[in-house]
Every structure is written in C-alpha cells, then in structure tokens.
Design a protein around this motif. Structure first.
Motif, PDB file in Angstrom:
ATOM      1  N   ASN A 120      29.644  -9.772 -21.618  1.00  0.00           N
ATOM      2  CA  ASN A 120      28.877 -10.082 -20.403  1.00  0.00           C
ATOM      3  C   ASN A 120      27.697 -11.008 -20.654  1.00  0.00           C
ATOM      4  O   ASN A 120      26.825 -11.160 -19.801  1.00  0.00           O
ATOM      5  CB  ASN A 120      28.405  -8.796 -19.731  1.00  0.00           C
ATOM      6  CG  ASN A 120      27.585  -7.912 -20.673  1.00  0.00           C
ATOM      7  OD1 ASN A 120      27.387  -8.262 -21.840  1.00  0.00           O
ATOM      8  ND2 ASN A 120      27.135  -6.780 -20.175  1.00  0.00           N
ATOM      9  N   ASP A 122      24.943 -10.922 -22.322  1.00  0.00           N
ATOM     10  CA  ASP A 122      23.565 -10.431 -22.228  1.00  0.00           C
ATOM     11  C   ASP A 122      22.879 -10.396 -23.590  1.00  0.00           C
ATOM     12  O   ASP A 122      21.767  -9.875 -23.724  1.00  0.00           O
ATOM     13  CB  ASP A 122      23.528  -9.047 -21.588  1.00  0.00           C
ATOM     14  CG  ASP A 122      24.247  -7.983 -22.419  1.00  0.00           C
ATOM     15  OD1 ASP A 122      24.863  -8.338 -23.452  1.00  0.00           O
ATOM     16  OD2 ASP A 122      24.198  -6.794 -22.033  1.00  0.00           O
ATOM     17  N   ARG A 139      30.331  -0.867 -23.025  1.00  0.00           N
ATOM     18  CA  ARG A 139      29.256  -1.819 -22.768  1.00  0.00           C
ATOM     19  C   ARG A 139      28.003  -1.398 -23.540  1.00  0.00           C
ATOM     20  O   ARG A 139      27.608  -0.227 -23.563  1.00  0.00           O
ATOM     21  CB  ARG A 139      28.956  -1.872 -21.273  1.00  0.00           C
ATOM     22  CG  ARG A 139      27.893  -2.896 -20.870  1.00  0.00           C
ATOM     23  CD  ARG A 139      27.557  -2.785 -19.386  1.00  0.00           C
ATOM     24  NE  ARG A 139      28.732  -2.948 -18.545  1.00  0.00           N
ATOM     25  CZ  ARG A 139      29.296  -1.970 -17.847  1.00  0.00           C
ATOM     26  NH1 ARG A 139      28.781  -0.743 -17.887  1.00  0.00           N
ATOM     27  NH2 ARG A 139      30.358  -2.195 -17.113  1.00  0.00           N
ATOM     28  N   ASN A 211      30.076 -15.220 -12.911  1.00  0.00           N
ATOM     29  CA  ASN A 211      29.402 -14.705 -14.102  1.00  0.00           C
ATOM     30  C   ASN A 211      30.432 -13.992 -14.985  1.00  0.00           C
ATOM     31  O   ASN A 211      31.600 -13.838 -14.603  1.00  0.00           O
ATOM     32  CB  ASN A 211      28.267 -13.750 -13.718  1.00  0.00           C
ATOM     33  CG  ASN A 211      28.747 -12.575 -12.889  1.00  0.00           C
ATOM     34  OD1 ASN A 211      29.611 -11.818 -13.317  1.00  0.00           O
ATOM     35  ND2 ASN A 211      28.195 -12.423 -11.685  1.00  0.00           N
ATOM     36  N   ASP A 213      30.270 -10.834 -16.084  1.00  0.00           N
ATOM     37  CA  ASP A 213      30.017  -9.395 -16.074  1.00  0.00           C
ATOM     38  C   ASP A 213      31.275  -8.544 -16.019  1.00  0.00           C
ATOM     39  O   ASP A 213      31.237  -7.363 -16.356  1.00  0.00           O
ATOM     40  CB  ASP A 213      29.124  -9.019 -14.885  1.00  0.00           C
ATOM     41  CG  ASP A 213      27.682  -9.449 -15.097  1.00  0.00           C
ATOM     42  OD1 ASP A 213      27.362  -9.877 -16.218  1.00  0.00           O
ATOM     43  OD2 ASP A 213      26.895  -9.370 -14.134  1.00  0.00           O
TER      44      ASP A 213
END
Length: 752
Positions: A120, A122, A139, A211, A213
């Motif tokens: 994702n 991040d 995650r 995105n 995600d």
C-alpha cells in the motif's frame, strides 16, 4: 437501593477475595529468560548468535524492527516454520546481525513461505505468506513496535474468467510479487496450480481507486514469458504457449508443481529476467527476457548462473535478490525451498553472493555458503544437546548430537532425489567459570562417531563401570545402543575404547534417546529411552555399580505417548528428567511437533500413568523435533534449559525464580549460595552456608540417592567427608530450620 453498610461489607469481601486469590495463585515450577549472551567460540572466533537455533531452509525479508533507521532482518526457516528476527549492527564483525527473539511475539503465524512487500506504499513492509488455498496478507500497522493485522480473508482472490476465485499458490511454489506494469501497486506471478505455464495476476487497485491500498487482482495472462517448464524435469521450452487465450490454458497443458521465482536484471538492459528454481534439481535456470516486465518473452536460457560460481544446492534452490548487507547494492542469497525434511544440506545451506560489478550487469561472486549459519551452533540436520562434565573439572560441558551432516544426494531410477546423512557429535568444553560459563568447540567429531555411519546419534553420559570417569552410551535411528567405555580416568578428556555395538542387545522401536536415571530408587542408574513411537522404554539395572545388567521392563513407561496422531504417525520422544527440591522427579519430553511435554507423578509402578502437567511447557516454541536438556550452568540454584530442534541448532534459556503461572518476573534477587572448597576435590571439603540460621543439610548423588544428612550453622565452615566410591557431582541441599520454604543449593565435584 443497596444499604451502604452492606455495600461496604461486600466490597471488603470482594477486595479480600482478590488478595486471597493472588496469594493462592499457582506458581510455575520454573522461570526462564532467553540466554543469548552466554559465549560460545569455534575456530578461535566467538559466535555472534550461538543460541539462535540453526537454519536449514531459509527465506529472508528486511524490516526496521527497532526504529534506528537501519533495516533489520527476518529469517524464516520452513523446517519447523520458525521466524527468527535479527537486529542489524552497523560495523559488525561476523554476521552484522544479532539475534533478537524478543521480536518474535509481534508477528503472525507464518507457514511454508513469506515475503515482505509494501503493497500500500506507506513505507512499511507488509507480510505475504502461504495459506491453504493461496496467499494470506498481513498489513503492517506498526507504530512504536511491530504490529500486523489481516488484510484479506480467507485469501487473495483474482478475477479469472467471469468470477473472483482464489489466486492459487501451492505450498511448493514461491511466487514473484513485483510492480510489473510500473503503476505503483504489486502484481503477482505464479505457476498455475497443476501446470507448467506462468500466470500473471495484475493488481487493479490504482486503476480502480487511484491508489495502492487495495488487493484487487485480475488474471490477465496465463502464459507470461511465453515459455513452459517440462512436467518431468527442469527443462524449459521457449516460445511455447499452446493456446493464446488470456484466461484458459490449452488442452495439452503439461502438469508441473514446485518452482521458485526471482526477478532481476541479469544483462543490464533494465528489464527483469527470471531465475527459476525447480523441485529435485540443484541449479536455478536463468531465462533472459526479450520483452518488457509486463509483456515478457523469454528468448534465451543461459547454461547456469552465476556464470563464475554457479548455484549448486542439493535440491530446489530459492534465490532472493535482496540487500542483506545494507550497502544499497542487493546481493543474491540462495537456500533450499524443498519442504521435505531429508533434502537440505543443513550446515551449508545459505549461500550468499556479493555483486562486485561496477556496471549495470551484475557479477555475483560467492562470499559464503553459510550466511548467518556460521554465527550459530550449527550441527547440520537435527540437534540433540546433552549436558555433562566430560572432563571432570567441575564445569558442565555441552555435547550436541544430530540427525546427520550431509553426505551425498542421488537421483534414483524413478527420478526422485534421495539424500544421505551421517551423524556426528560436537564437543563444546566449558572454558568459563562456575558462575560464568562459556563454551568452546574443541571437537567436530567427538569419539569419531561418524565412522559408525549412524543416523540420529543421541549421547548419554554415566560412569557405568564406576571407575571415576564418564562413559558414553549412544542411541540411534535403528533403536540400538552403543557403549563407548572411557579409559582416561577422572580429570581427563575422555579416551574411548572401541565401541561395544548393540550393547546388551537393548533396543527400542527406533530413534533411541537414552538417559541414565534411577527410576526405582534402588541406588542403581537405569536407562530410560525415548523412541520414534513417542513412548518411553525403561531398562532396569539389575546388576551392580561396576557391572550393570539392564533388562527391559516396559516400552510404555508412565503410559506416555507424545505423538500427535492428527499431524504425524511418529512422536520422536526425547526425555529430560529433573529432580525437584522435594526429591520427586519430573519429566520434560521433546516431540515431533516441537511441543515440549511436562510430566509429574514419575513412578516405577508400571501400572500408573505419569501426569501430563503442561502440554506446551512454558509456551516455549523452537521448531520441530525438539530435544530438551537441563543443567544449572551458572550454579545459581535454578536449572537452565537447552532445546535442540530439526534445524540443527540449540536455543538456551537461563533459569530464573519461578513466578505466577504464565507470568515471567522482571527481576528477583538470586538465591544465596553454599560455598564449597576445594571444588573439585577428593571427597573431603569445607562447606559454609552463606546465610545466618540453623540448617539441615542433605547430600545427593547424581542418581538421586541420599548420601548424607547433618545439621549446620550459617556462616560456619565445617569439614565434610564423602567416602568412596562416590565420584562425580554431589548435590547439596540446605533447608532452614523453622523457616518454611527457605532452601539453598550447591554442588561439589568429587574426583576419587
């Protein structure tokens, strides 16, 4: 409304009940903390990670565990599904990584394979791993400490045809998880479950949501790379797709299972090529990509890779292109991916190649065949630690048996890989002090056991002929026992005579693991042995102290069977007895599943069953085929615990004061000691209890027999004499008069 006085009365009772409950809370019999800093040296080098437990088949991932700005290392060994965290040490000496087991608790259960990939975007690596039916993803939601949460349930799905179904990756396939279309989300390559073609599953997160995600996959190619793998071998057919349909393989699609993917640019054209590992083959097949990352076309197969020092493991190499040394220039690391327990080299099974190239074309040169393994106690495949003072110097030494070191591998007439091993014993002498032990490897083939060509050599030590030195009995895979008589005399390193094979014709049903213990309390040490069946055999000593005569009493002692029949037909029990302060024996057993089983109610009454006190002892988990061993290495009165496992290493736990069941105390004062001088000695020594008060002293032999009882005063030295033929370790217990529960412990080493 409740009367105020009644309310106060009930509240008082409630609080009092809590206090009584806490006071009455059960205590563990033991306390332990991982003991990673007890020094171990080999070849004049102190090992960085001696107690990490060994490695057979390794996979790696990078993650910053301690937030110091440097990526640390997660090592996953599929032999036992063990996850081993290591902290990076800038400027380190040997491995640059130090074992950090305290981080294991932060990670979810991992099975068969794993990859750390930031899906994702991040900045935190997430976990992709095997789950029945396909791929599980956790995650990374870490803040101050690592934390993961499930991102899919029950597995990743992919649009295949008109329906979403599981994106299948079998437990013998290792997929490629990369951003192939350069859109910021991660795509997946894997072989079709029963086929020889590579599927491309495109992540549509960016296309659908803007995105990365989400994990939304569509199968967009059933024959990525336009090649096929032979269903019977590792031969590759280029420009081969029988049916160009994007969703369905052709009717003649060959069947194949078991491959590993690594994508890297081998020729410097900035397009990802493919290194392909295959089950039962030792090399990795290098395929050059003449297309692009997404629309790949494999146009050439190189003869081997790397060209200077080719990969040549026994079986099924998994290659990873990863920056293990934090140099910014990824290395190539290779280890077996075979799930079979008999196809790993064990001691040299993590090959690390450095890239020495100064151009875009990598030039990998072999740096070591035992990356991070060379920082551990590593016995190959399987490990059986046993504590004994083999040279009678008063310090407890460590002898480690094993299932075996690699010998040879051959393909049989059926095309199956068959591997052969030979057992050895490693001798680690205690070169430290009574209070601060340290081990040094002085013999890689102790007693020349390899010459017997055994498997699963398990040693036990006892002065069988009562001549003052320790003899050795070895169990092995066929179930027999072999006696090595020591003629060195007390105070010397053992000198073993030619072994007596099949000693007294004693035998178990296989994988005998003997210990000497006086089960029936008659003053003579018996033999209790573990076995492949998961049961224990008791051979009672009906002889004399100088001429033992062992007779099988039962092969189902205590009615114990540690086999988990839901998982295995075998149990591989390995016993470790310990005498408690009360004089009662307890039994800790290793097992095939790895769970340590703890039993009380130990008795010579064959009609009585031992009591299973703890089915997962102290929640210690160190892999499969565990082998426990007790000893008080630092003479603090608390037993320490070593655990061997199938990965070929040893884990060590320091004994601490027991706390409430399930709770480990942070710090408690050590027990006082009993001073003995001289120690070792000839049986006459001065004893002083280092605490005020009146004490009742008891002396025990190593078999649990009481030698002497007498009163003593604190801080008052008194002469103690132990008559012949008592030699070896004598245990001392002092119980305070009038102070319930106050006990002190010590040991004297007697050489007569």
């Amino acid at each position: 409304m409740l009367n105020k006085k009644l309310f106060l009365f009930l509240l008082t009772c409630f609080l009092l009940g809590i206090k009584i409950s806490l006071m009455a809370q059960d205590l563990n019999d033991f306390g332990f903390v991982f003991w990673k800093n007890l020094p171990v040296s080999a070849s004049n080098v102190q090992l960085d990670n001696p107690w990490a437990g060994g490695v057979n088949n390794a996979q790696f991932g990078k993650i910053d565990l301690n937030h110091d700005g440097f990526d640390d290392l997660l090592l996953f060994d599929r032999h036992g599904d063990r996850l081993l965290p290591f902290l990076y040490q800038p400027g380190g000496n040997q491995s640059d990584y130090l074992y950090a087991p305290e981080y294991k608790r932060f990670f979810p259960e991992i099975k068969q394979w794993f990859q750390l990939k930031d899906y994702n975007a991040d900045g935190l690596p997430d976990i992709f791993t095997y789950t029945p039916g396909g791929i599980m993803v956790y995650r990374n939601v870490s803040s101050d400490e690592p934390k993961f949460e499930r991102a899919v349930f029950p597995y990743i799905t992919s649009l295949q045809g008109s329906i979403f179904t599981n994106l299948l990756v079998t437990y013998v396939d290792y997929p490629a998880i990369e951003d192939l279309d350069n859109d910021g989300d991660l795509d997946i390559l894997t072989f079709w479950g029963l086929g020889s073609y590579v599927e491309l599953h495109r992540n549509m997160s960016v296309e659908l949501y803007g995105n990365a995600d989400s994990l939304v996959y569509h199968k967009v190619d059933f024959c990525w790379g336009r090649f096929a793998e032979n269903p019977e071998s590792n031969l590759i057919y280029l420009d081969t797709c029988f049916n160009k349909s994007m969703n369905q393989p052709g009717k003649n699609d060959p069947k194949h299972t078991g491959s590993t993917f690594t994508l890297l640019d081998m020729n410097g054209d900035h397009v990802l090529d493919l290194l392909l590992g295959d089950v039962d083959y030792s090399d990795a097949v290098p395929l050059l990509n003449g297309g692009d990352n997404f629309n790949a076309v494999m146009v050439e197969q190189l003869p081997f890779y790397p060209l200077n020092e080719p990969i040549a493991l026994w079986s099924f190499p998994l290659t990873e292109h990863i920056d293990l040394e934090n140099t910014g220039k990824p290395q190539l690391v290779v280890s077996p991916f075979d799930p079979g327990l008999m196809k790993s080299e064990g001691s040299e099974s993590v090959w690390l190649y450095e890239n020495v190239s100064v151009s875009d074309v990598p030039d990998f040169r072999l740096k070591t065949k035992s990356f991070i393994q060379n920082s551990m106690i590593e016995t190959g495949v399987g490990s059986y630690p046993v504590f004994a003072d083999v040279n009678s110097d008063g310090l407890i030494d460590l002898v480690v048996g094993n299932y075996g070191l690699f010998d040879t591998c051959i393909l049989n007439l059926s095309g199956q890989l068959k591997c052969y091993y030979t057992s050895v014993l490693q001798l680690y002498l205690n070169t430290g002090t009574m209070d601060n032990p340290a081990f040094t490897l002085i013999d890689n083939d102790f007693a020349n056991v390899s010459q017997l060509e055994l498997l699963a050599a398990y040693p036990a030590f006892f002065d069988i002929d009562n001549d003052g030195d320790l003899d050795m009995l070895i169990g092995e895979s066929e179930g027999y026992f072999h006696l090595f008589s020591n003629s060195a005399g007390p105070g010397n390193l053992p000198v073993f005579e030619s072994p007596v094979l099949s000693y007294q014709n004693l035998k178990t049903d296989g994988y005998s693991a003997p210990v000497f213990i006086d089960i029936d309390k008659d003053g003579l040490a018996d033999i209790v042995s573990g076995s492949a069946s998961g049961k224990f055999s008791w051979f009672r000593n009906a002889g004399s102290p100088t001429q033992p005569d062992f007779k099988l009493i039962t092969d189902f002692l205590g009615k114990v069977n540690v086999t988990d029949e839901m998982l295995s037909y075998k149990g591989y029990s390995i016993p470790a007895f310990i005498e408690m302060e009360s004089g009662n024996l307890k039994l800790l057993s290793g097992s095939e599943t790895g769970l340590l089983k703890y039993f009380s109610g130990i008795s010579a009454d064959t009609s009585q069953a031992f009591v299973l006190q703890d089915a997962h002892f102290m929640y210690l988990t160190e892999g499969i085929r565990t082998a426990p061993a007790w000893a008080d290495l630092n003479h603090d009165g608390y037993p320490d615990l070593a655990i061997g496992n199938y990965a070929g290493g040893v884990s060590l736990y320091k004994g601490t004061p027991p706390g409430p069941a399930g709770i480990q105390p942070q710090s408690l004062k050590q027990k006082s000691r009993i001073r003995i001088s001289p120690n070792p000695g000839n049986g006459i020594f001065d004893m002083e209890i280092m605490k005020d008060g009146e004490w009742q002293v008891e002396l025990y032999s190593s078999t649990g027999r009481i030698i002497k009882k007498f009163p003593a005063k604190g801080f008052t030295a008194q002469k103690v004499s132990i008559e012949k033929p008592c030699s070896g370790i004598v245990f001392i217990k002092a119980t305070a008069t009038g102070i319930a529960g106050e006990q002190l412990f010590g040991k004297a080493v007697i050489i007569q």
